[in-house]
Write a protein that holds these residues in place. Structure first.
Motif, PDB file in Angstrom:
ATOM      1  N   ARG A 289      -8.755  -5.222   0.934  1.00 20.29           N
ATOM      2  CA  ARG A 289      -8.069  -5.377   2.233  1.00 20.29           C
ATOM      3  C   ARG A 289      -8.606  -6.586   2.983  1.00 20.29           C
ATOM      4  O   ARG A 289      -7.854  -7.374   3.541  1.00 20.29           O
ATOM      5  N   PHE A 290      -9.932  -6.727   2.995  1.00 20.60           N
ATOM      6  CA  PHE A 290     -10.557  -7.844   3.705  1.00 20.60           C
ATOM      7  C   PHE A 290      -9.955  -9.169   3.231  1.00 20.60           C
ATOM      8  O   PHE A 290      -9.562 -10.024   4.031  1.00 20.60           O
ATOM      9  N   TRP A 291      -9.888  -9.344   1.910  1.00 22.80           N
ATOM     10  CA  TRP A 291      -9.414 -10.624   1.371  1.00 22.80           C
ATOM     11  C   TRP A 291      -7.894 -10.780   1.493  1.00 22.80           C
ATOM     12  O   TRP A 291      -7.397 -11.892   1.609  1.00 22.80           O
TER      13      TRP A 291
ATOM     14  N   TYR B 179      -6.246  -9.762   4.143  1.00 21.79           N
ATOM     15  CA  TYR B 179      -6.104 -10.217   5.526  1.00 21.79           C
ATOM     16  C   TYR B 179      -6.555 -11.675   5.647  1.00 21.79           C
ATOM     17  O   TYR B 179      -5.971 -12.452   6.383  1.00 21.79           O
ATOM     18  N   PHE B 180      -7.608 -12.067   4.913  1.00 22.34           N
ATOM     19  CA  PHE B 180      -8.050 -13.454   4.893  1.00 22.34           C
ATOM     20  C   PHE B 180      -6.926 -14.347   4.391  1.00 22.34           C
ATOM     21  O   PHE B 180      -6.647 -15.403   4.962  1.00 22.34           O
TER      22      PHE B 180
ATOM     23  N   GLN C 220       0.831  -1.207   0.000  1.00 21.50           N
ATOM     24  CA  GLN C 220       0.000   0.000   0.000  1.00 21.50           C
ATOM     25  C   GLN C 220       0.863   1.254   0.000  1.00 21.50           C
ATOM     26  O   GLN C 220       0.531   2.251  -0.655  1.00 21.50           O
TER      27      GLN C 220
ATOM     28  N   ARG D 188     -11.853  -0.985  -2.180  1.00 28.65           N
ATOM     29  CA  ARG D 188     -10.616  -1.023  -1.393  1.00 28.65           C
ATOM     30  C   ARG D 188     -10.817  -1.846  -0.117  1.00 28.65           C
ATOM     31  O   ARG D 188      -9.950  -2.631   0.280  1.00 28.65           O
ATOM     32  N   ALA D 189     -11.972  -1.667   0.509  1.00 35.11           N
ATOM     33  CA  ALA D 189     -12.280  -2.436   1.721  1.00 35.11           C
ATOM     34  C   ALA D 189     -12.318  -3.928   1.403  1.00 35.11           C
ATOM     35  O   ALA D 189     -11.800  -4.754   2.161  1.00 35.11           O
TER      36      ALA D 189
ATOM     37  N   ASP E 189     -12.280   3.058  -5.628  1.00 37.46           N
ATOM     38  CA  ASP E 189     -13.497   3.165  -4.843  1.00 37.46           C
ATOM     39  C   ASP E 189     -13.289   2.623  -3.425  1.00 37.46           C
ATOM     40  O   ASP E 189     -12.770   1.523  -3.252  1.00 37.46           O
ATOM     41  N   PRO E 190     -13.734   3.391  -2.384  1.00 33.31           N
ATOM     42  CA  PRO E 190     -13.524   2.955  -0.999  1.00 33.31           C
ATOM     43  C   PRO E 190     -14.085   1.572  -0.687  1.00 33.31           C
ATOM     44  O   PRO E 190     -13.462   0.804   0.047  1.00 33.31           O
ATOM     45  N   TYR E 191     -15.250   1.220  -1.264  1.00 33.15           N
ATOM     46  CA  TYR E 191     -15.832  -0.086  -0.966  1.00 33.15           C
ATOM     47  C   TYR E 191     -14.978  -1.203  -1.568  1.00 33.15           C
ATOM     48  O   TYR E 191     -14.703  -2.210  -0.921  1.00 33.15           O
TER      49      TYR E 191
END
Lengths: 225, 259
Positions: free
Chosen positions: B98-100, B102-103, B75, B94-95, B90-92
């Motif tokens: 990041r979520f995946w 970390y998964f 990043q 991007r979320a 897009d922020p969504y």
């Protein structure tokens, strides 16, 4: 739909949900709070978070986001014109993310070890926890909060520690944070607990303590089974 | 030769997927950098100076300031050199990325590491766990957030492709070394197809080490880990996270853990 389209699925026992509430409230975002019974999760929650099946889940205009650190960064980016939670400079942002991850990996897991062990192993876990906090203390430097003069991302991610560590100390009968050894962390804890937002959102201590005692009992009885 | 324009130095290890992630993004962005190979059983004073908390590779040094932890480094690079972005705008989105990521690092990676560090019944259970995790990713590809995409990042490789992809080559290595089938193309057709597409990319081919080197390395580590397992009473499922392994084995488990 704007801000009205914000829903937070949570539970008062969860420090991770609190992180999201702090972020939302610091930004002045209105949201609907949906309480989840963690022993009987709603179909909506399982639909919105099929991977982890946990709270918190933020739903913004119908789209779900899970994992508290991910949610808080999302909130910062989606509502970017008021109260920045992360610094804008890439290097400072990287440093912020590093310490948030450190809190999660060392302090959070460390505190679970402290809560769920006995005897020598517990004392060792306490020692490791203190070392982690000492390392974290270095990042505070001369500042009131990790975010500087105001609460920022690392404060939010670490914000369970002031009350939860205090409760753990009471449950296990061992002091983890000594003011002489961890002066800056101790000062941060006082300032954090004194913050209006924290005071207003503090969950009922007896309920949380009972929950943590139950966690400890479950782990210990599983070990001796 | 140090590139004084970009001022980038990378401390890494040839078998570390986390290092490959950083090398790949630097290559995609066309950034020159000085590379320092770290011998993980004999870490340099520089590495210990720049990453005192974890003492691990990769470490990125930019303008003499260190950045550690691969997803954080990725990043940082994306935010500093904004051409050829690897994060969505897009922020969504991007979320989701990041979520995946970390998964991949918190769930899938350790699950793969557990397969590598176990045998017999324990290994069967570890393989089942990997399959559970892959099923979740496959679902997103089939009918969820990533439906219809060539890559997780869309038409071009993005951060999640880099995170999941760097280290997925270990899957083929493990299949061979341990005779397990981690990515069954019948059970995970979309994941399998994505992986082939990813590995066909020119930049990726230039980063991935030769398969025989990986095989030899993995065989050696596996033998050592099984030897340690016989000697200790530590359950196999914790092999991925135990600190009693040497740096070499923790590199492979780390590498395996980056899938």
């Amino acid at each position: 739909m704007g801000e009205e389209g914000v829903k937070l699925y949570g539970n008062i026992l969860s420090p991770f949900v609190l992180r999201v509430e702090w972020a939302l409230q610091l930004k002045g975002i209105k949201y609907e709070y949906v309480n989840e019974d963690l022993s009987n999760k709603s179909p909506q929650l399982l639909q919105y978070n099929p991977v982890h099946k946990m709270v918190p889940v933020l739903v913004h205009n119908g789209r779900p986001i899970a994992e508290s650190a991910v949610i808080v960064e999302y909130i910062d980016e989606a509502w970017s014109d008021f109260y920045p939670l992360l610094p804008s400079n890439p290097y400072q942002k990287a440093t912020t993310r590093f310490w948030a991850k450190f809190v999660e990996e060392k302090c959070l897991h460390g505190s679970f070890d402290v809560l769920s062990r006995v005897g020598e192993e517990q004392l060792q876990a306490v020692k490791e926890m203190q070392e982690s906090l000492k390392t974290l203390e270095g990042h505070l430097e001369e500042n009131k909060f990790f975010g500087g003069e105001t609460i920022g991302f690392v404060d939010i991610i670490a914000g369970w520690m002031p009350s939860w560590l205090g409760m753990i100390e009471e449950i296990i009968g061992i002091k983890i944070i000594n003011e002489e050894d961890l002066p800056l962390i101790s000062a941060w804890i006082k300032d954090f607990l004194d913050h209006n937002l924290v005071k207003e959102t503090m969950p009922p201590q007896e309920k949380v303590m009972a929950h943590m005692r139950a966690i400890r009992e479950n782990v210990l009885s599983a070990m001796s089974a | 030769m140090e590139n004084t324009l970009a001022g980038i130095k990378l401390f890494g290890s040839w078998a570390s997927s986390y290092t490959h992630r950083v090398q790949l993004v630097l290559k995609l962005k066309g950034l020159d950098f000085e590379y320092v190979e770290e011998e993980l059983t004999n870490k340099s004073p520089s590495l210990l100076l720049y990453n005192p908390v974890y003492k691990k590779v990769p470490v990125l040094l930019h303008l003499d300031r260190p950045i550690v932890e691969s997803v954080i480094i990725l990043q940082y690079i994306d935010e500093t050199w904004t051409d050829r972005p690897i994060m969505p705008a897009d922020p969504y989105e991007r979320a989701l990325a990041r979520f995946w990521c970390y998964f991949a690092d918190d769930k899938l990676g350790p699950a793969v590491g557990a397969v590598f560090g176990s045998a017999g019944e324990d290994q069967k259970a570890a393989v089942a766990q990997v399959h559970e995790n892959l099923k979740l990713v496959e679902t997103e590809l089939r009918e969820g957030a990533f439906k219809g995409r060539r890559f997780f990042g869309g038409d071009a490789i993005g951060i999640l492709d880099i995170v999941l992809g760097c280290g997925s080559y270990w899957l083929a290595v493990f299949d061979e070394v341990m005779e397990v089938k981690l990515v069954d193309p019948e059970a995970f057709p979309l994941f399998h197809a994505w992986l082939r597409e990813f590995e066909e990319q020119e930049e990726v081919k230039e980063i991935i080490p030769a398969i025989d080197r990986l095989l030899e390395y993995a065989r050696g580590i596996r033998q050592m880990m099984l030897g340690l397992k016989d000697a200790s009473t530590t359950p196999a499922t914790t092999a991925a996270t135990t600190t009693t392994t040497t740096d070499n084995s923790s590199v492979v488990v780390e590498s395996a853990g980056s899938v």
